[in-house]
Design a protein around this motif. Structure first.
Motif, PDB file in Angstrom:
ATOM      1  N   THR A   2       0.658  -1.209   0.144  1.00  0.00           N
ATOM      2  CA  THR A   2       0.102   0.105  -0.222  1.00  0.00           C
ATOM      3  C   THR A   2       0.632   1.487   0.079  1.00  0.00           C
ATOM      4  OG1 THR A   2      -1.545  -1.080   0.834  1.00  0.00           O
ATOM      5  CG2 THR A   2      -1.903   1.239   1.247  1.00  0.00           C
ATOM      6  N   GLN A   3       1.628   1.521   1.210  1.00  0.00           N
ATOM      7  CA  GLN A   3       2.327   2.709   1.269  1.00  0.00           C
ATOM      8  C   GLN A   3       3.428   2.287  -0.412  1.00  0.00           C
ATOM      9  OE1 GLN A   3       5.633   2.037   4.230  1.00  0.00           O
ATOM     10  NE2 GLN A   3       6.415   4.475   3.721  1.00  0.00           N
TER      11      GLN A   3
ATOM     12  N   ILE B  64       1.080   4.224  -3.115  1.00  0.00           N
ATOM     13  CA  ILE B  64       0.723   5.422  -2.442  1.00  0.00           C
ATOM     14  C   ILE B  64       2.216   6.235  -2.881  1.00  0.00           C
ATOM     15  CG2 ILE B  64       0.744   6.977  -0.900  1.00  0.00           C
ATOM     16  CD1 ILE B  64      -0.841   5.015   0.713  1.00  0.00           C
TER      17      ILE B  64
ATOM     18  N   ARG C 237       2.077   6.384  -6.999  1.00  0.00           N
ATOM     19  CA  ARG C 237       1.039   6.928  -7.979  1.00  0.00           C
ATOM     20  C   ARG C 237       0.975   8.816  -7.447  1.00  0.00           C
ATOM     21  NH1 ARG C 237      -3.535   4.123  -9.755  1.00  0.00           N
ATOM     22  NH2 ARG C 237      -4.463   6.004  -9.430  1.00  0.00           N
ATOM     23  N   SER C 238       2.300   8.998  -6.501  1.00  0.00           N
ATOM     24  CA  SER C 238       1.893  10.476  -5.796  1.00  0.00           C
ATOM     25  C   SER C 238       2.994  11.325  -6.771  1.00  0.00           C
ATOM     26  CB  SER C 238       2.499  10.250  -4.387  1.00  0.00           C
ATOM     27  OG  SER C 238       3.574   9.930  -4.079  1.00  0.00           O
TER      28      SER C 238
ATOM     29  N   ARG D 248       1.225  12.090  -9.327  1.00  0.00           N
ATOM     30  CA  ARG D 248       0.384  13.554  -9.127  1.00  0.00           C
ATOM     31  C   ARG D 248      -0.958  12.399  -9.342  1.00  0.00           C
ATOM     32  NH1 ARG D 248       2.608  18.319  -8.685  1.00  0.00           N
ATOM     33  NH2 ARG D 248       4.854  18.712  -9.806  1.00  0.00           N
ATOM     34  N   GLN D 249      -1.625  11.357  -8.888  1.00  0.00           N
ATOM     35  CA  GLN D 249      -2.625  10.830  -8.919  1.00  0.00           C
ATOM     36  C   GLN D 249      -3.114  10.278  -7.157  1.00  0.00           C
ATOM     37  OE1 GLN D 249      -2.031   7.660 -11.624  1.00  0.00           O
ATOM     38  NE2 GLN D 249      -1.992   8.037 -12.902  1.00  0.00           N
ATOM     39  N   SER D 250      -3.671  10.400  -6.735  1.00  0.00           N
ATOM     40  CA  SER D 250      -4.449   9.428  -5.562  1.00  0.00           C
ATOM     41  C   SER D 250      -4.318   8.470  -5.082  1.00  0.00           C
ATOM     42  CB  SER D 250      -5.552  10.067  -5.201  1.00  0.00           C
ATOM     43  OG  SER D 250      -7.185   9.873  -5.964  1.00  0.00           O
ATOM     44  N   PHE D 251      -4.739   7.880  -4.110  1.00  0.00           N
ATOM     45  CA  PHE D 251      -5.075   6.248  -3.790  1.00  0.00           C
ATOM     46  C   PHE D 251      -5.311   6.146  -2.504  1.00  0.00           C
ATOM     47  CE2 PHE D 251      -3.413   2.726  -1.434  1.00  0.00           C
ATOM     48  CZ  PHE D 251      -3.724   1.461  -2.728  1.00  0.00           C
ATOM     49  N   GLN D 252      -6.471   4.790  -3.268  1.00  0.00           N
ATOM     50  CA  GLN D 252      -7.483   4.223  -2.084  1.00  0.00           C
ATOM     51  C   GLN D 252      -7.070   2.996  -1.949  1.00  0.00           C
ATOM     52  OE1 GLN D 252     -10.887   5.055  -3.591  1.00  0.00           O
ATOM     53  NE2 GLN D 252     -10.861   7.582  -3.142  1.00  0.00           N
ATOM     54  N   GLU D 253      -7.712   3.081  -0.719  1.00  0.00           N
ATOM     55  CA  GLU D 253      -7.132   1.386  -0.642  1.00  0.00           C
ATOM     56  C   GLU D 253      -7.916   0.169  -1.229  1.00  0.00           C
ATOM     57  OE1 GLU D 253      -6.815  -2.329   3.734  1.00  0.00           O
ATOM     58  OE2 GLU D 253      -7.610   0.186   3.303  1.00  0.00           O
TER      59      GLU D 253
END
Length: 668
Positions: free
Chosen positions: A433-434, A437, A440-441, A444-449
Motif C-alpha cells: 500500500t505504501q 501510494i 501514484r503520488s 500526481r495521482q491519488s490512491f485509495q485502498e
C-alpha cells in the motif's frame, strides 16, 4: 806618559775585540733574519688589510661600534634560542606514549622557539647585512673578507626559509601521527553481530574509552596546528573503516558482489535478499551508528564538515555502497511475481532504517550515499508497482495455454491464490500500500485502498475465468470433470479462513464447494459408476443343465469388466489429485461403487470360472487387490516442470520463475 798610552791601547784592544764579537753576532743574526724578512714580506699585504681600519677616517671608525652593538644583541638572542631548540631534541625523539602530555608540552615549546626564530632571525640577518654594507661603503674592511661574509649571510637567509630545526619538528609530528594511529588501532575491535541482539534503535555507545578519545583530541590539536588535518583524517578513516570491514567480514558478504549476469532470476538469490536486510540493519544500527558518534566525539572541536566528511568516507570504504549496489542489482533483474515480494522486502528494510539513514547520511559529505539510496528506492518502488499492475495481464495471457493433461491444479492457480494471500497479509499489504501510494503520488495521482483490493479481486476473477476456459478445453469429458473438481476444491479449501477468502466472502467459497460436489458426482457417475454395470446377473439363474451356459456368461462379463477396468485404470493412474482429503474421499467413493458389487459377484459366480484351466484370465483380480489399486489412484508424484510463461510473459518477465510453471504441453 808611556804607561798612559799602553793603557789606552789595552782599552782600544778590548773595545775592538768587543766590536768584532758584536759584528760577528750581528752577522749571525742577519743570516737568521733573512728567511724571517721573506716571511714578513709575504704577510705584509694581509697585515696591511688588518690594520686598514686604522687608516680609515675617524668618523667611520666611530660609527662601526654602534652598528656592531645593534646587531650583536638580536644575533646573540637567536643563537641562544638555537641552543634551546637543540636541547629539546632528546625529548622529542623519544616515544610520546611514555608521557603524552609532557611530549605535547615540549613540542609546544619547540614551536614557540621556531616561531621566535622565524620572527627574529631575519631581523638579525638584516642588521648584520647592514654592518657589512657600511663596512663596504666606508672601506673599513678587506673586500675579500666582506665578500666571504656576504656569502655566509646569504646562505643564512636562504636557510631561514627552510628547516631551522634540522627537521626536528617534522620528526616529532611524525611520531605524533604514529601514536595517533597506534591509539586507534589498539582500541578498534571488530563488533560481532551476535553482540548486537535486539531491535533497539538507540545510539550505540562509543567504541573507544573516553581517555583514548581525549588523547586523540590532544594529538589532533597539535597536528592540526601544523596543517596536518588531512593526514589525521586519512589515518582515522583507514583504521576505522578497516575495523568496520572486519566486523562485516564475519557475516560472509560475498553475495554483495554478485553481478546481474551471475543469476537467472530473483528466486535464485532469495536467501541472500533475506540476509541482506538483516545485515544492513546490523551495519547501520550498530556499526555505522557507532562510527557516527565516534567521529563526532573525536572531531567535534574542529567542525561539522570535518567529522561528517570523515564519517562519510568511513561508511563508503567500509561497505555501505556495496549494500546499496546489491539492492540496485536486484531491481535490474528479470521481472517476475516473486520479484515483487523481494522488492517489497527490500523496501521494508530501507523504510525501517529511513530515520537512521536520514540522520547518519543526511549531511552534505554523504551526497553519494544519498544519491544511491534515492536511486535504489525509486527503482524498488517503480519495479514493484509495475509488476503488481501487470499481474492481471500476465494471468490473462495464460488463458490460451492448454490445461494440464493429468487434470492437476495448474501451478498458476495454486501460485496466484497463495501469492494474493501474501499480498493481503499483514507482512506485505501495508508495504505494498505504501509503495503504491508513493508511486501514484509521483504521478500526481491519488490512491485509495480499494484500488489494491479491487486489483487483487480482478486477478482472482481472471484465474476463475482461466479455470472455466481450461475445463472446456478438454476433449475427454471425464478428465474435464476431474479437472473441474480438483480446481474448485482447491479454491475453496485454500482460501477459506484466509485474508483473500474473507475478501471474497462465504457465498463465493460455498459456490466453489458446490461446484466441487457437482463435478465429483458427474465424474463418478460417468466413469467408475458405469463399471459395475458390466457385472450383470441377468441369465445366471442356475438350474439343471444350465451350468455351462452360466459359466460362459460369467466369463464373458468378467472379461468385459477387466477390459474396461484396465483401460480406465491405465488412463487415470496418471491423473493427479493434489489435495489428500479430496483424493481419499474420491477413492473411497470409487471403492464403494465398485468393490462391493465385484465382491458379491465373485462370491456368487467366481466358482464357475475358478475351476477352469484359464481361470486367471477371468478372475484377474482378487477383491483385496482391486481395492488396493483403487485406493492408490491420483497420488502426486515428482515431476519436472517447464516455465509457466507464454511468450509474452517470458518476454516481459524473463525466464526461470519456479513458482509459476507449466509442463511442456500444459499448464500444471
Amino acid at each position: 806618559m808611556e804607561a798612559s798610552r799602553i793603557e789606552n791601547l789595552i782599552r782600544a784592544k778590548k773595545s775592538l775585540k768587543i766590536s768584532l764579537e758584536k759584528s760577528k753576532s750581528v752577522g749571525l743574526a742577519l743570516e737568521k733574519a733573512g728567511p724571517r724578512l721573506d716571511e714578513i714580506r709575504v704577510r705584509l699585504p694581509s697585515l696591511g688589510s688588518a690594520v686598514r681600519p686604522i687608516r680609515a677616517e675617524k668618523d667611520a671608525l666611530a660609527a662601526v661600534g654602534g652598528h656592531i652593538n645593534r646587531a650583536v644583541g638580536p644575533a646573540a638572542a637567536v643563537l641562544k634560542v638555537f641552543d634551546a631548540v637543540h636541547g629539546l631534541e632528546k625529548s622529542l625523539l623519544s616515544d610520546p606514549r611514555t608521557d603524552l602530555a609532557g611530549y605535547l608540552s615540549v613540542l609546544k615549546r619547540l614551536q614557540e622557539a621556531l616561531r621566535f626564530l622565524g620572527d627574529n632571525c631575519g631581523l638579525a640577518i638584516q642588521w648584520l647585512e647592514d654592518i657589512v654594507e657600511y663596512l663596504e661603503d666606508n672601506s673599513v674592511a678587506d673586500k675579500v673578507y666582506l665578500a666571504n661574509l656576504k656569502k655566509e649571510l646569504k646562505n643564512l637567509r636562504e636557510s631561514q626559509h627552510g628547516e631551522l630545526d634540522g627537521g626536528l619538528l617534522d620528526a616529532a609530528l611524525g611520531k605524533l601521527e604514529d601514536e595517533f594511529r597506534l591509539l586507534l588501532s589498539e582500541n578498534s575491535v571488530p563488533l560481532p553481530m551476535a553482540s548486537a541482539s535486539g531491535d533497539q534503535a538507540c545510539i550505540a555507545p562509543s567504541p573507544l574509552p573516553v581517555s583514548v578519545v581525549h588523547k586523540l583530541q590532544a594529538i589532533l590539536g597539535r597536528l592540526i596546528a601544523n596543517d596536518r588535518l588531512d593526514r589525521c583524517v586519512g589515518i582515522y578513516v583507514e583504521v576505522r573503516s578497516s575495523n568496520v570491514r572486519a566486523s562485516l567480514q564475519a557475516l560472509n558478504l560475498d553475495y554483495l558482489e554478485i553481478s546481474l549476469s551471475e543469476f537467472n532470476d530473483v528466486q535464485s538469490i532469495e536467501g541472500y535478499i533475506a540476509q541482506w536486510g538483516k545485515h544492513l540493519e546490523f551495519a547501520v544500527k550498530h556499526l555505522f551508528e557507532a562510527e557516527y558518534k565516534l567521529c563526532n566525539d573525536v572531531f567535534e572541536r574542529i567542525g561539522l564538515d570535518v567529522w561528517m566528511g570523515c564519517f562519510s568516507k568511513i561508511a563508503a570504504q567500509a561497505g555501505i555502497l556495496a549494500f546499496l549496489q546489491f539492492g540496485k542489482t536486484v531491481t535490474e533483474s528479470k521481472k517476475d511475481p516473486i520479484k515483487l515480494l523481494k522488492l517489497l522486502d527490500i523496501f521494508a528494510s530501507l523504510n525501517k532504517l529511513r530515520l537512521d539513514f536520514n540522520r547518519l547520511f543526511g549531511g552534505a559529505p554523504c551526497v553519494e550515499i544519498q544519491n544511491l539510496t534515492r536511486d535504489l528506492i525509486k527503482s524498488v518502488i517503480d519495479g514493484a508497482a509495475e509488476i503488481f499492475w501487470e499481474l492481471l495481464v500476465q494471468v490473462e495471457l495464460q488463458r490460451p495455454n492448454p490445461p494440464p493433461m493429468d487434470g492437476n491444479v495448474p501451478r498458476l492457480v495454486s501460485f496466484i491464490t497463495d501469492y494474493c494471500n501474501k499480498l493481503l497479509g499483514d507482512d506485505y499489504k501495508p508495504i505494498l500500500t505504501q509503495v503504491l501510494i508513493i508511486h501514484r503520488s509521483w504521478k500526481r495521482q491519488s490512491f485509495q485502498e480499494k484500488l489494491l483490493v479491487n486489483e487483487i479481486l480482478n486477478i482472482v476473477k481472471a484465474v476463475e475465468q482461466n479455470v472455466e476456459t481450461w475445463i472446456k478445453a478438454y476433449d475427454d469429458p471425464i478428465l474435464s470433470n476431474f479437472f473441474a473438481m480438483n480446481n474448485h476444491w482447491h479454491l475453496c479449501k485454500h482460501l477459506k479462513g484466509t485474508k483473500l477468502g474473507e475478501l471474497l466472502g462465504d457465498s463465493w467459497l460455498r459456490e466453489h464447494e458446490q461446484y466441487k460436489d457437482y463435478y465429483s458426482t458427474i465424474f463418478l457417475r460417468d466413469s467408475w459408476g458405469k463399471l459395475p454395470g458390466h457385472l450383470s446377473r441377468e441369465g445366471l439363474i442356475l438350474f439343471s443343465g444350465g451350468r455351462a451356459t452360466a459359466r460362459d456368461l460369467v466369463k464373458k462379463r468378467l472379461k468385459k469388466f477387466n477390459e474396461v477396468f484396465d483401460e480406465m485404470y491405465a488412463k487415470q493412474t496418471s491423473w493427479i489429485m493434489p489435495e489428500r482429503d479430496l483424493r481419499e474421499k474420491t477413492c473411497q467413493l470409487i471403492v464403494q461403487a465398485v468393490v462391493p458389487v465385484y465382491r458379491s459377484y465373485m462370491q456368487n459366480y467366481g466358482p464357475l470360472v475358478e475351476q477352469d484351466a484359464s481361470s486367471t484370465k477371468y478372475a484377474k483380480y482378487t477383491v483385496q487387490k482391486l481395492e488396493e489399486m483403487l485406493l492408490c489412484l491420483y497420488r502426486p508424484r515428482p515431476v519436472r516442470h517447464g516455465s509457466l510463461r507464454s511468450s509474452t510473459f517470458s518476454a516481459k518477465y524473463g525466464n526461470g520463475v519456479p513458482d509459476l510453471r507449466r509442463t511442456a504441453s500444459a499448464v500444471v
